[in-house]
Design a protein around this motif. Structure first.
Motif, short mmCIF file in Angstrom:
data_model
loop_
_atom_site.label_atom_id
_atom_site.label_comp_id
_atom_site.label_asym_id
_atom_site.label_seq_id
_atom_site.Cartn_x
_atom_site.Cartn_y
_atom_site.Cartn_z
N UNK A 4 45.07 55.38 53.68
CA UNK A 4 45.45 56.31 54.58
C UNK A 4 46.41 57.26 54.17
N UNK A 5 46.39 58.43 54.26
CA UNK A 5 47.21 59.46 53.94
C UNK A 5 48.66 59.49 54.73
N UNK A 6 49.59 59.28 53.97
CA UNK A 6 50.99 59.38 54.50
C UNK A 6 51.61 60.86 54.21
N UNK A 7 52.26 61.31 55.12
CA UNK A 7 53.02 62.54 55.09
C UNK A 7 54.43 62.21 54.51
N UNK A 8 54.23 62.48 53.19
CA UNK A 8 55.40 62.21 52.41
C UNK A 8 56.67 63.29 52.39
N UNK A 9 56.36 64.59 52.82
CA UNK A 9 57.34 65.63 52.78
C UNK A 9 56.63 66.75 53.63
N UNK A 356 54.96 68.76 63.89
CA UNK A 356 54.94 67.39 64.29
C UNK A 356 55.21 66.32 63.41
N UNK A 357 55.21 66.42 62.36
CA UNK A 357 56.02 65.32 61.21
C UNK A 357 57.42 65.07 61.95
N UNK A 390 45.10 64.35 63.97
CA UNK A 390 45.86 63.08 64.71
C UNK A 390 47.00 62.60 63.73
N UNK A 391 47.99 62.64 64.05
CA UNK A 391 49.27 61.90 63.36
C UNK A 391 49.59 60.76 64.14
N UNK A 392 50.24 59.81 63.61
CA UNK A 392 50.84 58.78 64.33
C UNK A 392 51.85 58.21 63.63
N UNK A 393 53.04 57.68 64.21
CA UNK A 393 54.11 57.05 63.68
C UNK A 393 54.05 55.46 63.42
N UNK A 394 54.35 55.13 62.21
CA UNK A 394 54.38 53.65 62.37
C UNK A 394 55.48 52.87 63.37
#
Length: 394
Positions: A4-9, A356-357, A390-394
């Protein structure tokens, strides 16, 4: 199995009018440095890079990134019209998910010229020949710039089908300005009223005023994606993940429907949203916040329906009920969108990712959508390509 791709920065510079910005390479480099700092990484940690821009010579990506570092990594230059930034993100996400790399950079930038968009290669067929011919047949009005004819024509089609009025489009622009007033990175921070939008110079009689169109803009934005194992190893905040993403191109209906709404990508948007919801196993009603491609107020309105935020033909009620802003069903374009933030073509999709991040991290300050945990991004380019993420927060 896929990673799964994490948005790191994420990084973004304030957008500017043509002639008032740094050069494209400086803007791109600045956005990358911001994204690296946000992730707590160095350029040496990046294993691949995808650089998006529309107006520029070959290898502009290398020119921009060499200011940050020269590590010999693969750099791929991307051009997909106004969806270029999200296309770079799409490629970066694929590299992470399929284990090709553990840390990938997507950057977008654009050094725009004043005035309406136009072709720079006049000695060969353009990608828009068929679109132009269909537009001529459906709406004529050849004295109006083409981008305005495309999206104004789509809005006109919606007006004729469903009784939408010019005031409905004005309400969208006024909403965008209220959101942008809270965004220090937006080009236009001044609030405008519905009446002021209506009183602006008419660009197409009965169809569009000047304030209903986004301005040509220069800017840069970037995102660093990484795998979960890389995030864990490097102590990266893994809160924001890309849980689904789809890219679509034109279907036969683009031309066969003989409808301007289809010509500007309605079915591309609808299909991409359906694919993303299916991938994630979510209903569109689960989404809290949306950044969508509002190059014209008309496109935002028809995209409400294409994305399923409301039923087809119900956009007028959706707007009137305030379901497109804070306190409603969905907060759309909390950044102010392209209408207020600006639209530097190559950077737009990554600027949406930036917004969105921060929304999902809870760091959007005065723009924060309370309790936001699921976010949808829509980025459209004619010719054509649409990317929905689609982005989701853990």
């Amino acid at each position: 199995m896929t990673n799964q791709a994490i948005v790191a920065g994420v990084g973004m510079i304030k957008f500017a009018k043509p002639g008032a910005s740094d050069s494209y390479d400086q803007m791109g480099a600045a956005a990358v440095r911001d994204a690296l700092a946000d992730a707590g990484l160095s350029y040496d940690d990046v294993q691949q890079a995808y650089a998006g821009y529309v107006y520029g010579d070959s290898t502009c990506g290398q020119k921009a990134l060499y200011h940050v570092g020269m590590s010999g990594i693969p750099i791929v230059n991307v051009n997909n019209n106004c969806s270029t930034g999200s296309t770079a993100l799409f490629l970066a996400r694929q590299a992470i998910e399929h284990g090709i790399a553990d840390c990938v950079l997507a950057v977008g930038f654009e050094q725009m010229q004043p005035g309406a968009l136009g072709s720079h290669w006049l000695d060969r067929p353009t990608p828009f020949d068929d679109f132009d011919a269909e537009t001529d047949a459906l709406v004529g009005n050849g004295q109006v710039p083409l981008a305005l004819r495309y999206f104004g024509g789509a809005g006109k089609s919606h007006m004729e089908k469903y009784g939408t009025t010019l005031n409905d489009f004005a309400k969208i622009r006024a909403k965008a300005s209220r959101h942008a007033a809270n965004n220090p990175l937006a080009l236009f921070n001044k609030e405008v009223t519905e009446d002021e939008v209506m009183a602006a110079p008419m660009m197409w009689d009965g169809v569009m005023t000047r304030l209903m169109a986004c301005p040509p803009t220069c800017g840069g934005a970037a995102a660093i994606l990484c795998s979960e194992s890389f995030a864990q190893k490097h102590g990266i905040d893994a809160k924001v993940k890309i849980t689904a993403q789809a890219m679509t191109t034109d279907y036969p209906s683009t031309f066969e429907a003989h409808d301007m709404m289809q010509l500007v990508g309605y079915d591309m948007s609808k299909a991409a949203r359906e694919q993303v919801c299916e991938q994630a196993g979510l209903d569109i009603k689960d989404v809290d916040v949306v950044e969508m491609h509002d190059c014209f107020t008309h496109n935002e309105l028809i995209t409400y329906e294409a994305l399923g935020l409301c039923a087809e033909g119900d956009a007028q009620k959706f707007i009137a009920d305030g379901d497109n802003t804070y306190g409603g069903q969905f907060v759309t374009n909390p950044s102010g969108g392209l209408l207020s933030k600006g639209h530097p073509l190559g950077a737009t999709g990554l600027a949406q990712c930036y917004e969105l991040t921060h929304q999902l991290r809870g760091t959007a300050e005065r723009r924060q959508v309370e309790g936001a945990r699921t976010a949808l991004q829509h980025n459209l380019g004619l010719g054509g390509a649409c990317v929905v993420t689609l982005y989701q927060a853990a």
